[in-house]
Design a protein around this motif. Structure first.
Motif, mmCIF file in Angstrom:
data_model
loop_
_atom_site.group_PDB
_atom_site.id
_atom_site.type_symbol
_atom_site.label_atom_id
_atom_site.label_comp_id
_atom_site.label_asym_id
_atom_site.label_seq_id
_atom_site.Cartn_x
_atom_site.Cartn_y
_atom_site.Cartn_z
ATOM 1 N N ILE A 123 0.838 -1.216 0.000
ATOM 2 C CA ILE A 123 0.000 0.000 0.000
ATOM 3 C C ILE A 123 0.873 1.267 0.000
ATOM 4 O O ILE A 123 0.423 2.359 0.373
ATOM 5 N N ASP A 124 2.120 1.121 -0.444
ATOM 6 C CA ASP A 124 3.029 2.287 -0.467
ATOM 7 C C ASP A 124 2.476 3.467 -1.262
ATOM 8 O O ASP A 124 2.668 4.630 -0.881
ATOM 9 N N LEU A 125 1.732 3.193 -2.325
ATOM 10 C CA LEU A 125 1.220 4.303 -3.141
ATOM 11 C C LEU A 125 0.057 5.016 -2.434
ATOM 12 O O LEU A 125 -0.108 6.241 -2.554
ATOM 13 N N HIS A 126 -0.708 4.263 -1.643
ATOM 14 C CA HIS A 126 -1.781 4.902 -0.853
ATOM 15 C C HIS A 126 -1.146 5.895 0.122
ATOM 16 O O HIS A 126 -1.598 7.029 0.261
ATOM 17 N N SER A 164 -0.096 2.042 -12.414
ATOM 18 C CA SER A 164 -0.933 2.872 -11.524
ATOM 19 C C SER A 164 -1.667 1.975 -10.526
ATOM 20 O O SER A 164 -1.651 0.751 -10.643
ATOM 21 N N SER A 165 -2.270 2.607 -9.546
ATOM 22 C CA SER A 165 -3.008 1.859 -8.518
ATOM 23 C C SER A 165 -4.436 2.385 -8.426
ATOM 24 O O SER A 165 -4.653 3.579 -8.176
ATOM 25 N N VAL A 166 -5.394 1.490 -8.604
ATOM 26 C CA VAL A 166 -6.814 1.878 -8.589
ATOM 27 C C VAL A 166 -7.191 2.466 -7.235
ATOM 28 O O VAL A 166 -7.599 3.633 -7.131
ATOM 29 N N LEU A 167 -7.034 1.695 -6.179
ATOM 30 C CA LEU A 167 -7.520 2.180 -4.873
ATOM 31 C C LEU A 167 -6.647 3.283 -4.285
ATOM 32 O O LEU A 167 -7.131 4.131 -3.540
ATOM 33 N N THR A 306 -6.250 -7.634 -15.502
ATOM 34 C CA THR A 306 -5.752 -8.796 -14.746
ATOM 35 C C THR A 306 -6.923 -9.610 -14.187
ATOM 36 O O THR A 306 -6.822 -10.836 -14.057
ATOM 37 N N ASP A 307 -8.045 -8.950 -13.922
ATOM 38 C CA ASP A 307 -9.201 -9.654 -13.334
ATOM 39 C C ASP A 307 -9.885 -10.573 -14.340
ATOM 40 O O ASP A 307 -10.814 -11.284 -13.967
ATOM 41 N N MET A 308 -9.404 -10.529 -15.612
ATOM 42 C CA MET A 308 -9.982 -11.427 -16.621
ATOM 43 C C MET A 308 -8.971 -12.493 -17.037
ATOM 44 O O MET A 308 -9.239 -13.322 -17.913
ATOM 45 N N LYS A 328 1.214 -9.019 -15.854
ATOM 46 C CA LYS A 328 2.116 -7.919 -15.526
ATOM 47 C C LYS A 328 1.665 -7.148 -14.288
ATOM 48 O O LYS A 328 2.384 -6.295 -13.784
ATOM 49 N N ILE A 329 0.473 -7.393 -13.809
ATOM 50 C CA ILE A 329 -0.034 -6.644 -12.655
ATOM 51 C C ILE A 329 0.231 -7.407 -11.358
ATOM 52 O O ILE A 329 0.775 -6.870 -10.406
ATOM 53 N N TYR A 330 -0.151 -8.667 -11.326
ATOM 54 C CA TYR A 330 0.115 -9.526 -10.154
ATOM 55 C C TYR A 330 0.870 -10.756 -10.648
ATOM 56 O O TYR A 330 0.240 -11.766 -10.992
ATOM 57 N N LEU A 372 -11.081 -14.908 -6.014
ATOM 58 C CA LEU A 372 -12.350 -14.630 -6.691
ATOM 59 C C LEU A 372 -12.342 -15.003 -8.164
ATOM 60 O O LEU A 372 -13.176 -15.749 -8.656
ATOM 61 N N ARG A 373 -11.355 -14.547 -8.894
ATOM 62 C CA ARG A 373 -11.375 -14.717 -10.353
ATOM 63 C C ARG A 373 -10.904 -16.126 -10.726
ATOM 64 O O ARG A 373 -11.396 -16.706 -11.691
ATOM 65 N N ALA A 374 -10.026 -16.709 -9.943
ATOM 66 C CA ALA A 374 -9.599 -18.091 -10.206
ATOM 67 C C ALA A 374 -10.803 -19.018 -10.032
ATOM 68 O O ALA A 374 -10.996 -19.966 -10.798
HETATM 69 C C1 EPZ Z 1 -8.189 -3.077 -7.672
HETATM 70 O O1 EPZ Z 1 -7.362 -3.491 -6.599
HETATM 71 C C2 EPZ Z 1 -9.267 -4.128 -7.776
HETATM 72 N N1 EPZ Z 1 -9.981 -4.222 -6.508
HETATM 73 C C3 EPZ Z 1 -8.639 -5.497 -8.108
HETATM 74 O O2 EPZ Z 1 -9.717 -6.415 -8.307
HETATM 75 C C4 EPZ Z 1 -7.863 -5.371 -9.398
HETATM 76 O O3 EPZ Z 1 -7.229 -6.603 -9.678
HETATM 77 C C5 EPZ Z 1 -6.810 -4.263 -9.255
HETATM 78 O O4 EPZ Z 1 -7.460 -3.026 -8.901
HETATM 79 C C6 EPZ Z 1 -6.026 -4.036 -10.528
HETATM 80 O O5 EPZ Z 1 -6.888 -3.706 -11.556
HETATM 81 C C7 EPZ Z 1 -10.875 -3.254 -6.181
HETATM 82 O O6 EPZ Z 1 -11.055 -2.293 -6.897
HETATM 83 C C8 EPZ Z 1 -11.604 -3.441 -4.891
HETATM 84 P P1 EPZ Z 1 -3.977 -1.792 -7.586
HETATM 85 P P2 EPZ Z 1 -6.204 -2.503 -6.044
HETATM 86 O O7 EPZ Z 1 -3.605 -0.920 -6.461
HETATM 87 O O8 EPZ Z 1 -6.595 -1.096 -6.195
HETATM 88 C C9 EPZ Z 1 0.548 -2.672 -6.982
HETATM 89 C C10 EPZ Z 1 -10.953 -8.357 -8.004
HETATM 90 O O9 EPZ Z 1 -10.729 -9.525 -8.342
HETATM 91 N N2 EPZ Z 1 0.459 -1.695 -5.888
HETATM 92 O O10 EPZ Z 1 -4.507 -1.178 -8.842
HETATM 93 O O11 EPZ Z 1 -5.816 -2.996 -4.708
HETATM 94 C C11 EPZ Z 1 -0.255 -3.932 -6.736
HETATM 95 O O12 EPZ Z 1 0.472 -4.873 -5.967
HETATM 96 C C12 EPZ Z 1 -9.841 -7.529 -7.407
HETATM 97 O O13 EPZ Z 1 -12.053 -7.758 -8.144
HETATM 98 C C13 EPZ Z 1 1.624 -1.204 -5.318
HETATM 99 O O14 EPZ Z 1 2.721 -1.597 -5.707
HETATM 100 O O15 EPZ Z 1 -5.035 -2.843 -7.066
HETATM 101 C C14 EPZ Z 1 -0.502 -4.417 -8.132
HETATM 102 O O16 EPZ Z 1 0.644 -5.103 -8.570
HETATM 103 C C15 EPZ Z 1 -8.551 -8.314 -7.258
HETATM 104 N N3 EPZ Z 1 1.530 -0.294 -4.318
HETATM 105 C C16 EPZ Z 1 -0.668 -3.128 -8.941
HETATM 106 O O17 EPZ Z 1 -0.041 -2.109 -8.158
HETATM 107 C C17 EPZ Z 1 0.324 0.162 -3.864
HETATM 108 O O18 EPZ Z 1 0.303 1.014 -2.946
HETATM 109 C C18 EPZ Z 1 -2.104 -2.722 -9.185
HETATM 110 O O19 EPZ Z 1 -2.755 -2.745 -7.942
HETATM 111 C C19 EPZ Z 1 -0.851 -0.340 -4.452
HETATM 112 C C20 EPZ Z 1 -0.758 -1.270 -5.466
#
Ligand code: EPZ
Length: 423
Positions: A123-126, A164-167, A306-308, A328-330, A372-374
């Motif tokens: 959560i470093d980006l948060h 980028s990071s969604v949350l 990645t969720d697909m 490339k995401i996870y 979830l997706r698996a």
């Molecule tokens: C959202 O998660 C979704 N969840 C995920 O869906 C989805 O897989 C993901 O975005 C990517 O699209 C929700 O919206 C609730 P990220 P989020 O921050 O925001 C890295 C599902 O199955 N990262 O966009 O947590 C992270 O490890 C779920 O519905 C950092 O390095 O994902 C990943 O490799 C699973 N530092 C990449 O960024 C951070 O601070 C993208 O993650 C945050 C993330």
């Protein structure tokens, strides 16, 4: 615990109603904490993750009422600013209350979310985002303890090792709405769910520009008011049913699905030979010709989601030829491979690449859901496998797919839920 039992081999035909997007609902429900006034959010799917988020809102002192797919949240006078371990640990997306609590209460204590089967989930980006707004952050007792006495607008680049990071974009954007000054988020996530959140925030009186692009600009305001909002349809659920049409050689109408939210997935499936067309109020996915093997690489939006990835792998597992699936995401999001190989798939993992050699058919087997997706991918494999497949630990599925077995049954699948006596 329950399991889902599937007898494979039936082409799926008919119409399925796509529910509201889980990944839009969660941050939008968190955003209701930015005001004391009542907000009404509709098109909310009945999912485990929703009830977890509602528990967190109630725990913070908000009044929450559910009427069908509508949720009324009235945070009037709430003072609590702690999101406890016992709730956050059940759903890591709870982290999206961090931004709203910091902005509204000027302090927040949110349990540090753990990793999960798809990766460590940092959560470093948060933290980078809210620090850029002047928050003072400590990690104590497994909690993120944020002090927002001196919040101000700021600029922040939210690009991480995996893009980028969604949350983190959501948290920073929400926090910035009530902070004096202008905030610029560079390398913001562009997902439709981020845009939906921004649209809700604007309805609450927030001043936001650039949502849907990699640069979002927020001008803080003194106060936000309650608002009404209907959540966008779930593009990942829609993509999952689209693959169900391809893998079972079926013909499915996906009510409410929006092409503009799923261009990468539709492009790949179209190239593979699935006929995807716009119909009134949704999309139609029709098996028209032999599906061709396709390579995919998962990327941040608007790339292939990645969720697909797991669902697409199920399709490639029974598609003649070789396809390469690169995550490339996870990079660790491949737990489903071992379960698919137990069903007779021929998939080899080479680092972040899965080499999928299509086989003539899969054979049904008892398999274990992991995320979830698996889990959805294993259901898709079971729909096309010869014989019976038992997908166990389906609480993973219940987090993100509303009425899954009912929807598949209505399309002609032989699928039911039962108690898992071995669990
Ligand atoms: C959202 O998660 C979704 N969840 C995920 O869906 C989805 O897989 C993901 O975005 C990517 O699209 C929700 O919206 C609730 P990220 P989020 O921050 O925001 C890295 C599902 O199955 N990262 O966009 O947590 C992270 O490890 C779920 O519905 C950092 O390095 O994902 C990943 O490799 C699973 N530092 C990449 O960024 C951070 O601070 C993208 O993650 C945050 C993330």
């Amino acid at each position: 615990m329950d399991k889902i039992v599937i007898e494979g081999g039936r082409p799926l035909k008919g119409t399925v109603e796509i529910s509201g997007a889980k990944n839009a609902c969660l941050p939008i429900l968190a955003a209701t904490l930015l005001t004391d006034e009542k907000s009404v959010i509709s098109n909310i799917p009945s999912l485990k993750d929703m009830s977890t988020m509602l528990k967190i809102l109630k725990n913070l002192g908000a009044r929450v009422e559910q009427k069908g797919d509508e949720i009324i949240v009235e945070p009037k006078g709430y003072k609590n600013y702690i999101a406890p371990y016992e709730l956050v640990s059940t759903m890591r997306a709870s982290i999206c209350v961090l931004g709203p609590l910091l902005a509204k209460q000027r302090r927040a204590e949110v349990s540090y979310p753990g990793g999960c089967t798809i990766g460590s989930r940092p959560i470093d980006l948060h933290l980078k985002g809210i620090r850029a707004l002047g928050a003072d952050i400590k990690i104590e007792r497994g909690y993120i303890v944020a002090d927002g006495k001196r919040l101000h607008g700021g600029s922040v680049y939210l690009g991480g090792h995996f893009g980028s990071s969604v949350l983190a974009t959501d948290n920073t954007m929400m926090a910035a709405t009530l902070v004096k000054g202008v905030t610029v988020i560079e390398n913001a996530a562009c997902e439709p769910e981020v845009v939906d959140l921004a649209d809700f925030l604007v309805k609450m009186g927030a001043r936001i520009k650039g949502q849907g692009t990699s640069r979002i600009i927020i001008e803080g305001v003194k106060k936000l008011h309650g608002a009404e909002h209907s959540v966008i349809p779930d593009r990942i659920e829609a993509g999952t049913y689209m693959i169900a049409a391809a893998i079972t050689k079926g013909d499915i109408i996906l009510k409410h699905a929006r092409l503009e939210h799923m261009v990468a997935v539709v492009d790949k499936l179209f190239e593979a030979g699935l006929e995807v067309t716009k119909v009134h109020g949704g999309l139609r996915a029709k098996y028209a010709r032999r599906i061709k093997p396709m390579d995919i690489t998962t990327l941040q939006y608007p790339g292939f989601p990645t969720d697909m990835q797991a669902q697409f792998m199920s399709l490639m597992a029974v598609t003649g030829g070789i396809s390469v699936i690169t995550e490339k995401i996870y990079p660790e999001r491949f737990i489903h491979i071992s379960e698919m190989n137990r069903m007779g798939a021929d998939i080899l993992l080479e680092g972040p690449n899965a080499i999928v050699k299509g086989v003539k058919h899969l054979s049904g087997a008892p398999v274990m859901a992991s995320d979830l997706r698996a889990s959805a991918a294993l259901v898709l494999a079971g729909l096309v496998a010869k014989g019976r497949t038992d997908v166990r630990r389906i609480y993973h599925l219940d987090r993100g797919y509303e009425k899954l077995e009912a929807k598949f049954s209505s399309l002609g699948a032989k699928i039911h839920r039962e108690k898992d006596k071995q669990a």
